[in-house]
Design a protein around this motif. Structure first.
Motif, PDB file in Angstrom:
ATOM      1  N   PHE A 126     -10.441  62.866  41.061  1.00  0.00           N
ATOM      2  CA  PHE A 126      -9.340  62.122  40.447  1.00  0.00           C
ATOM      3  C   PHE A 126      -9.172  60.760  41.108  1.00  0.00           C
ATOM      4  O   PHE A 126      -8.975  60.674  42.322  1.00  0.00           O
ATOM      5  CB  PHE A 126      -8.032  62.918  40.553  1.00  0.00           C
ATOM      6  CG  PHE A 126      -6.878  62.238  39.871  1.00  0.00           C
ATOM      7  CD1 PHE A 126      -6.779  62.253  38.487  1.00  0.00           C
ATOM      8  CD2 PHE A 126      -5.922  61.551  40.606  1.00  0.00           C
ATOM      9  CE1 PHE A 126      -5.731  61.610  37.850  1.00  0.00           C
ATOM     10  CE2 PHE A 126      -4.862  60.896  39.975  1.00  0.00           C
ATOM     11  CZ  PHE A 126      -4.775  60.930  38.593  1.00  0.00           C
ATOM     12  N   HIS A 127      -9.268  59.707  40.287  1.00  0.00           N
ATOM     13  CA  HIS A 127      -9.116  58.334  40.777  1.00  0.00           C
ATOM     14  C   HIS A 127      -7.871  57.735  40.130  1.00  0.00           C
ATOM     15  O   HIS A 127      -7.517  58.106  39.012  1.00  0.00           O
ATOM     16  CB  HIS A 127     -10.321  57.470  40.373  1.00  0.00           C
ATOM     17  CG  HIS A 127     -11.640  58.025  40.801  1.00  0.00           C
ATOM     18  ND1 HIS A 127     -12.443  57.440  41.744  1.00  0.00           N
ATOM     19  CD2 HIS A 127     -12.308  59.125  40.399  1.00  0.00           C
ATOM     20  CE1 HIS A 127     -13.545  58.143  41.916  1.00  0.00           C
ATOM     21  NE2 HIS A 127     -13.480  59.186  41.096  1.00  0.00           N
ATOM     22  N   GLU A 128      -7.256  56.797  40.820  1.00  0.00           N
ATOM     23  CA  GLU A 128      -6.088  56.165  40.213  1.00  0.00           C
ATOM     24  C   GLU A 128      -6.403  54.711  39.892  1.00  0.00           C
ATOM     25  O   GLU A 128      -6.772  53.937  40.782  1.00  0.00           O
ATOM     26  CB  GLU A 128      -4.893  56.260  41.165  1.00  0.00           C
ATOM     27  CG  GLU A 128      -3.580  56.099  40.410  1.00  0.00           C
ATOM     28  CD  GLU A 128      -2.377  56.453  41.268  1.00  0.00           C
ATOM     29  OE1 GLU A 128      -2.555  57.089  42.317  1.00  0.00           O
ATOM     30  OE2 GLU A 128      -1.271  56.061  40.866  1.00  0.00           O
ATOM     31  N   ASN A 129      -6.292  54.389  38.634  1.00  0.00           N
ATOM     32  CA  ASN A 129      -6.482  53.039  38.078  1.00  0.00           C
ATOM     33  C   ASN A 129      -7.916  52.538  38.107  1.00  0.00           C
ATOM     34  O   ASN A 129      -8.428  52.061  37.100  1.00  0.00           O
ATOM     35  CB  ASN A 129      -5.577  52.011  38.766  1.00  0.00           C
ATOM     36  CG  ASN A 129      -4.116  52.329  38.513  1.00  0.00           C
ATOM     37  OD1 ASN A 129      -3.766  52.720  37.399  1.00  0.00           O
ATOM     38  ND2 ASN A 129      -3.287  52.217  39.512  1.00  0.00           N
ATOM     39  N   THR A 130      -8.571  52.557  39.265  1.00  0.00           N
ATOM     40  CA  THR A 130      -9.960  52.088  39.315  1.00  0.00           C
ATOM     41  C   THR A 130     -10.806  53.105  40.080  1.00  0.00           C
ATOM     42  O   THR A 130     -10.272  53.904  40.853  1.00  0.00           O
ATOM     43  CB  THR A 130     -10.064  50.721  40.030  1.00  0.00           C
ATOM     44  OG1 THR A 130      -9.497  50.859  41.320  1.00  0.00           O
ATOM     45  CG2 THR A 130      -9.375  49.622  39.245  1.00  0.00           C
ATOM     46  N   TYR A 131     -12.095  53.001  39.867  1.00  0.00           N
ATOM     47  CA  TYR A 131     -13.011  53.958  40.498  1.00  0.00           C
ATOM     48  C   TYR A 131     -13.100  53.695  42.002  1.00  0.00           C
ATOM     49  O   TYR A 131     -13.299  52.556  42.424  1.00  0.00           O
ATOM     50  CB  TYR A 131     -14.400  53.841  39.854  1.00  0.00           C
ATOM     51  CG  TYR A 131     -15.308  54.988  40.242  1.00  0.00           C
ATOM     52  CD1 TYR A 131     -15.406  56.109  39.427  1.00  0.00           C
ATOM     53  CD2 TYR A 131     -16.043  54.955  41.427  1.00  0.00           C
ATOM     54  CE1 TYR A 131     -16.215  57.183  39.783  1.00  0.00           C
ATOM     55  CE2 TYR A 131     -16.849  56.013  41.791  1.00  0.00           C
ATOM     56  CZ  TYR A 131     -16.935  57.119  40.964  1.00  0.00           C
ATOM     57  OH  TYR A 131     -17.728  58.175  41.322  1.00  0.00           O
ATOM     58  N   ASP A 132     -12.976  54.743  42.781  1.00  0.00           N
ATOM     59  CA  ASP A 132     -12.980  54.597  44.240  1.00  0.00           C
ATOM     60  C   ASP A 132     -14.159  55.394  44.823  1.00  0.00           C
ATOM     61  O   ASP A 132     -14.105  56.610  44.925  1.00  0.00           O
ATOM     62  CB  ASP A 132     -11.637  55.134  44.767  1.00  0.00           C
ATOM     63  CG  ASP A 132     -11.558  55.057  46.280  1.00  0.00           C
ATOM     64  OD1 ASP A 132     -12.480  54.496  46.904  1.00  0.00           O
ATOM     65  OD2 ASP A 132     -10.561  55.557  46.824  1.00  0.00           O
ATOM     66  N   GLN A 133     -15.203  54.654  45.229  1.00  0.00           N
ATOM     67  CA  GLN A 133     -16.417  55.327  45.728  1.00  0.00           C
ATOM     68  C   GLN A 133     -16.154  56.123  47.003  1.00  0.00           C
ATOM     69  O   GLN A 133     -16.878  57.067  47.313  1.00  0.00           O
ATOM     70  CB  GLN A 133     -17.509  54.289  46.044  1.00  0.00           C
ATOM     71  CG  GLN A 133     -18.015  53.565  44.831  1.00  0.00           C
ATOM     72  CD  GLN A 133     -19.509  53.808  44.594  1.00  0.00           C
ATOM     73  OE1 GLN A 133     -20.043  54.804  45.046  1.00  0.00           O
ATOM     74  NE2 GLN A 133     -20.134  52.907  43.882  1.00  0.00           N
ATOM     75  N   ALA A 134     -15.083  55.725  47.738  1.00  0.00           N
ATOM     76  CA  ALA A 134     -14.771  56.422  48.990  1.00  0.00           C
ATOM     77  C   ALA A 134     -14.472  57.891  48.726  1.00  0.00           C
ATOM     78  O   ALA A 134     -14.574  58.729  49.628  1.00  0.00           O
ATOM     79  CB  ALA A 134     -13.586  55.750  49.669  1.00  0.00           C
ATOM     80  N   LYS A 135     -14.119  58.197  47.498  1.00  0.00           N
ATOM     81  CA  LYS A 135     -13.804  59.589  47.145  1.00  0.00           C
ATOM     82  C   LYS A 135     -15.014  60.502  47.307  1.00  0.00           C
ATOM     83  O   LYS A 135     -14.874  61.714  47.399  1.00  0.00           O
ATOM     84  CB  LYS A 135     -13.278  59.659  45.721  1.00  0.00           C
ATOM     85  CG  LYS A 135     -11.997  58.882  45.567  1.00  0.00           C
ATOM     86  CD  LYS A 135     -11.087  59.458  44.545  1.00  0.00           C
ATOM     87  CE  LYS A 135      -9.655  59.081  44.832  1.00  0.00           C
ATOM     88  NZ  LYS A 135      -8.875  60.163  45.371  1.00  0.00           N
TER      89      LYS A 135
END
Ligand SMILES: Cc1cc2nc3c(=O)[nH]c(=O)nc-3n(C[C@H](O)[C@H](O)[C@H](O)COP(=O)(O)O)c2cc1C
Length: 246
Positions: free
Chosen positions: A182-191
């Protein structure tokens, strides 16, 4: 949790079934519930083939290599189907209609529609006490499945769905944690770092579950899987059915 959430959280694929067959009414109930799934622009770009002929089931099992393709309460094969649209115009498929039907966009529409109808069928089946397993293994020889089921142009098999009365109760397989997907607003590669957490969870699951114990984790599995070229004939097959051409 409400009853719907409990049902969803209780899902596990069932691969061993009793010998009891589904009744015609049960098959119909499952398919009609499947059909209530949302569908892109109401196109309903799918068809569902119920396979009751034991010879065809045997041949499909050979394609998949999985015994539960044959040994189940009922076998469905779900197809992406744009042929209804193709046949609407008695002058044949031409011009803009042809261009659209053969596009990647409409290929996505049809495969997504097929997946949605099937997932609804799984939920319906589980709510009735049945177990189910998707069978992508039918694409091991997609041309053979096409031949066995006599599929016309603009129709391709996506996967099978075996349904029946469960004859085992596998443990529930853990999923990637919420934080990983689950990402919020933009894609977060750190996930992607959360994959490490999941590797530990899945490794623990494989070492503790009731059967088929193994020392493995998700990263290792995926690397092995994606290192082997798989079903590379599917692209040419799909194009031979006039789909996903441009
Ligand atoms: C499109 C699709 C194709 C699948 N194909 C197969 C298959 O050919 N054989 C099989 O045993 N399981 C198959 N599965 C089941 C997955 O392996 C299973 O859903 C996944 O490992 C998660 O386990 P669970 O459903 O028990 O939670 C498939 C699932 C999906 C969604």
């Amino acid at each position: 949790m409400n009853e719907t959430l409990k049902l969803l959280h209780n899902h596990r694929s069932i691969r061993k079934f009793t010998r009891e067959k589904l009744t015609k009414d049960e098959v119909r109930t499952i398919v009609e519930a499947g059909q209530r799934a949302s569908t892109s622009s109401n196109v309903m770009a799918y068809s569902i083939i119920g396979v009751t002929d034991e010879n065809i089931k045997k041949e499909l099992r050979k394609v998949s290599g999985q015994p539960y393709v044959e040994k189940n309460g009922y076998l469905f094969v779900i197809c992406a189907d744009l042929s209804r649209i193709a046949n609407l115009d008695s002058n044949g498929v031409q011009g803009n209609v042809k261009q659209n039907l053969e596009s990647t966009e409409q290929f996505i529409v049809a495969t997504v529609d097929g997946a949605l109808v099937t997932q609804n069928m799984v939920i319906a089946a589980e709510s009735l006490g049945f177990g189910a397993c998707f069978l992508g293994s039918l694409r091991n020889d997609i041309n053979r499945v096409d031949e066995l089921l006599k599929l016309p142009a603009y129709v391709i098999p996506l996967f099978g769905l075996a349904v029946g009365h469960p004859n085992h109760e596998p443990d529930i397989k853990p999923r990637l944690p919420f934080e990983a997907v689950f990402h919020e607003n933009t894609y977060d590669q750190a996930k992607h770092t959360h994959i490490e957490d999941y590797d530990r969870i899945l490794s623990d699951y494989y070492q503790r579950r009731d059967s088929n114990l193994k020392d493995d984790n998700w990263s290792k599995q995926m690397l092995r899987k994606y290192n082997v070229p798989t079903r590379m004939d599917v692209a040419a097959y799909v194009q031979s059915k006039n789909m996903n051409r441009h």
